[in-house]
Design a protein around this motif. Structure first.
Motif, PDB file in Angstrom:
ATOM      1  N   PRO A   1       0.657  -1.203  -0.221  1.00 34.77           N
ATOM      2  CA  PRO A   1      -0.004   0.120  -0.074  1.00 34.77           C
ATOM      3  C   PRO A   1       0.686   1.255  -0.041  1.00 34.77           C
ATOM      4  N   GLY A   2       0.533   2.198  -0.774  1.00 36.39           N
ATOM      5  CA  GLY A   2       1.098   3.520  -1.109  1.00 36.39           C
ATOM      6  C   GLY A   2       2.285   3.485  -2.199  1.00 36.39           C
ATOM      7  N   SER A   3       2.422   2.196  -2.790  1.00 37.80           N
ATOM      8  CA  SER A   3       3.309   2.154  -3.865  1.00 37.80           C
ATOM      9  C   SER A   3       3.054   2.628  -5.056  1.00 37.80           C
ATOM     10  N   ILE A   4       3.965   3.284  -5.876  1.00 44.40           N
ATOM     11  CA  ILE A   4       3.370   3.742  -7.269  1.00 44.40           C
ATOM     12  C   ILE A   4       4.098   2.801  -8.213  1.00 44.40           C
ATOM     13  N   LYS A   5       3.453   2.437  -9.113  1.00 43.88           N
ATOM     14  CA  LYS A   5       3.910   1.560 -10.345  1.00 43.88           C
ATOM     15  C   LYS A   5       3.607   2.406 -11.386  1.00 43.88           C
ATOM     16  N   LYS A   6       4.596   2.529 -12.536  1.00 44.76           N
ATOM     17  CA  LYS A   6       4.294   2.992 -13.981  1.00 44.76           C
ATOM     18  C   LYS A   6       4.358   1.541 -14.558  1.00 44.76           C
ATOM     19  N   ILE A   7       3.307   1.429 -15.370  1.00 39.68           N
ATOM     20  CA  ILE A   7       2.789   0.454 -16.333  1.00 39.68           C
ATOM     21  C   ILE A   7       3.076   1.070 -17.863  1.00 39.68           C
ATOM     22  N   THR A   8       3.912   0.672 -18.560  1.00 38.70           N
ATOM     23  CA  THR A   8       4.117   0.905 -19.878  1.00 38.70           C
ATOM     24  C   THR A   8       3.536  -0.172 -20.842  1.00 38.70           C
ATOM     25  N   PHE A   9       2.896   0.176 -21.709  1.00 33.46           N
ATOM     26  CA  PHE A   9       1.818  -0.622 -22.638  1.00 33.46           C
ATOM     27  C   PHE A   9       2.503  -1.093 -23.870  1.00 33.46           C
ATOM     28  N   GLY A  10       2.307  -2.123 -24.582  1.00 29.94           N
ATOM     29  CA  GLY A  10       2.946  -2.677 -25.396  1.00 29.94           C
ATOM     30  C   GLY A  10       2.908  -1.826 -26.786  1.00 29.94           C
ATOM     31  N   GLU A  11       3.602  -2.074 -27.583  1.00 29.78           N
ATOM     32  CA  GLU A  11       3.531  -1.358 -29.097  1.00 29.78           C
ATOM     33  C   GLU A  11       2.127  -1.513 -29.779  1.00 29.78           C
ATOM     34  N   GLY A  12       1.788  -0.403 -30.239  1.00 32.83           N
ATOM     35  CA  GLY A  12       0.270  -0.388 -31.114  1.00 32.83           C
ATOM     36  C   GLY A  12      -0.809  -0.437 -29.994  1.00 32.83           C
ATOM     37  N   TYR A  13      -0.484  -0.510 -28.781  1.00 29.30           N
ATOM     38  CA  TYR A  13      -1.603  -0.367 -27.770  1.00 29.30           C
ATOM     39  C   TYR A  13      -2.357   0.974 -27.920  1.00 29.30           C
ATOM     40  N   GLN A  14      -3.340   0.869 -27.481  1.00 32.90           N
ATOM     41  CA  GLN A  14      -4.292   2.506 -27.612  1.00 32.90           C
ATOM     42  C   GLN A  14      -3.633   3.275 -26.571  1.00 32.90           C
ATOM     43  N   PHE A  15      -2.841   3.081 -25.410  1.00 34.84           N
ATOM     44  CA  PHE A  15      -2.229   4.079 -24.430  1.00 34.84           C
ATOM     45  C   PHE A  15      -0.823   3.823 -24.295  1.00 34.84           C
ATOM     46  N   ASP A  16       0.190   4.707 -23.829  1.00 29.74           N
ATOM     47  CA  ASP A  16       1.444   4.710 -23.581  1.00 29.74           C
ATOM     48  C   ASP A  16       1.716   4.234 -22.205  1.00 29.74           C
ATOM     49  N   TYR A  17       0.989   4.814 -21.154  1.00 31.08           N
ATOM     50  CA  TYR A  17       1.377   4.284 -19.850  1.00 31.08           C
ATOM     51  C   TYR A  17       0.392   4.630 -19.014  1.00 31.08           C
ATOM     52  N   VAL A  18       0.467   4.224 -17.931  1.00 31.97           N
ATOM     53  CA  VAL A  18      -0.204   4.605 -16.589  1.00 31.97           C
ATOM     54  C   VAL A  18       0.441   4.666 -15.527  1.00 31.97           C
ATOM     55  N   LYS A  19       0.245   5.478 -14.469  1.00 29.99           N
ATOM     56  CA  LYS A  19       0.792   5.099 -13.032  1.00 29.99           C
ATOM     57  C   LYS A  19      -0.316   4.667 -12.249  1.00 29.99           C
ATOM     58  N   HIS A  20      -0.094   3.625 -11.334  1.00 27.82           N
ATOM     59  CA  HIS A  20      -1.069   2.940 -10.468  1.00 27.82           C
ATOM     60  C   HIS A  20      -0.475   3.322  -8.907  1.00 27.82           C
ATOM     61  N   LYS A  21      -1.205   3.509  -8.147  1.00 28.64           N
ATOM     62  CA  LYS A  21      -1.058   3.807  -6.791  1.00 28.64           C
ATOM     63  C   LYS A  21      -1.799   2.463  -5.758  1.00 28.64           C
ATOM     64  N   VAL A  22      -0.944   1.794  -5.338  1.00 32.48           N
ATOM     65  CA  VAL A  22      -1.576   0.563  -4.638  1.00 32.48           C
ATOM     66  C   VAL A  22      -2.164   0.984  -3.316  1.00 32.48           C
ATOM     67  N   GLU A  23      -3.596   1.168  -3.505  1.00 37.43           N
ATOM     68  CA  GLU A  23      -4.261   1.221  -2.189  1.00 37.43           C
ATOM     69  C   GLU A  23      -4.595   0.301  -1.186  1.00 37.43           C
ATOM     70  N   ALA A  24      -4.653  -1.032  -1.469  1.00 41.84           N
ATOM     71  CA  ALA A  24      -4.596  -1.998  -0.411  1.00 41.84           C
ATOM     72  C   ALA A  24      -4.133  -3.433  -0.834  1.00 41.84           C
ATOM     73  N   LEU A  25      -3.674  -4.316  -0.146  1.00 39.46           N
ATOM     74  CA  LEU A  25      -3.158  -5.553  -0.534  1.00 39.46           C
ATOM     75  C   LEU A  25      -3.377  -6.565   0.734  1.00 39.46           C
ATOM     76  N   ASP A  26      -4.233  -7.453   0.699  1.00 38.58           N
ATOM     77  CA  ASP A  26      -4.476  -8.237   1.498  1.00 38.58           C
ATOM     78  C   ASP A  26      -4.487  -9.907   0.938  1.00 38.58           C
ATOM     79  N   LYS A  27      -3.234 -10.419   1.530  1.00 39.92           N
ATOM     80  CA  LYS A  27      -2.760 -11.678   1.017  1.00 39.92           C
ATOM     81  C   LYS A  27      -3.678 -12.753   1.625  1.00 39.92           C
ATOM     82  N   GLU A  28      -4.182 -12.643   2.689  1.00 38.79           N
ATOM     83  CA  GLU A  28      -4.888 -13.535   3.495  1.00 38.79           C
ATOM     84  C   GLU A  28      -6.243 -13.576   2.770  1.00 38.79           C
ATOM     85  N   ASN A  29      -6.942 -12.331   2.510  1.00 40.31           N
ATOM     86  CA  ASN A  29      -8.387 -12.413   2.151  1.00 40.31           C
ATOM     87  C   ASN A  29      -8.291 -12.397   0.444  1.00 40.31           C
TER      88      ASN A  29
END
Length: 158
Positions: free
Chosen positions: A51-79
């Motif tokens: 949680p709180g981490s920022i990730k940059k996702i770069t899309f493949g060639e010819g994809y509709q978009f170039d990139y996005v940045k995600h912010k991880v809000e919550a991660l619950d491995k048990e549930n």
């Protein structure tokens, strides 16, 4: 500002903990290998992946978009739940403030999994999202999930 909510459900033969590990925990490295045409790479910009981490996702060639940045809000491995927000990138089309995703993976009666996803699109002013845009997004997400499922079925030790 408006908020549009969409739900999606994908059923897979893969057990819940295995698909969660592949899709959420190992997805940043695994998905670009499986579907490089969709996602070229994922780069951790800030944080440790939790949680709180920022990730940059770069899309493949010819994809509709170039990139996005995600912010991880919550991660619950048990549930087996994961939520994140798209906070930057051309996928927001200057018409969306952000998009949030909540993912929950549960057991299905046949020993596989049901992946439920709730997406919320936060629009700027009175922008309206077209149904065909949502349908196209759902198809891409479902296709990526099915590609991951096919990889795991073909590589049971992965």
């Amino acid at each position: 500002m408006g908020v549009f909510t969409y739900e999606m459900e994908v059923v897979t033969k893969i057990p819940p903990t295995k698909i969660f590990k592949a899709f959420v925990l190992d997805g940043d490295s695994l998905i670009p290998k499986i579907a490089p045409q969709a996602i070229k790479n994922v780069e951790l910009i800030e944080g440790d992946g939790g949680p709180g981490s920022i990730k940059k996702i770069t899309f493949g060639e010819g994809y509709q978009f170039d990139y996005v940045k995600h912010k991880v809000e919550a991660l619950d491995k048990e549930n087996l739940t994961y939520s994140y927000s798209v906070i930057e990138g051309d996928a927001l089309m200057k018409s969306l403030e952000k998009i949030t995703y909540e993912i929950k993976i549960a057991s299905s009666p046949d020993g596989g999994s049901i992946c439920k996803s709730i997406s919320q699109y936060y629009t700027v002013s009175n922008f309206e999202i077209k149904e065909e845009q949502i349908k196209a997004g759902k198809e891409k997400s479902s296709g990526l999930f099915k590609a991951l499922e096919a990889y795991l079925l073909a590589n049971p030790d992965a």
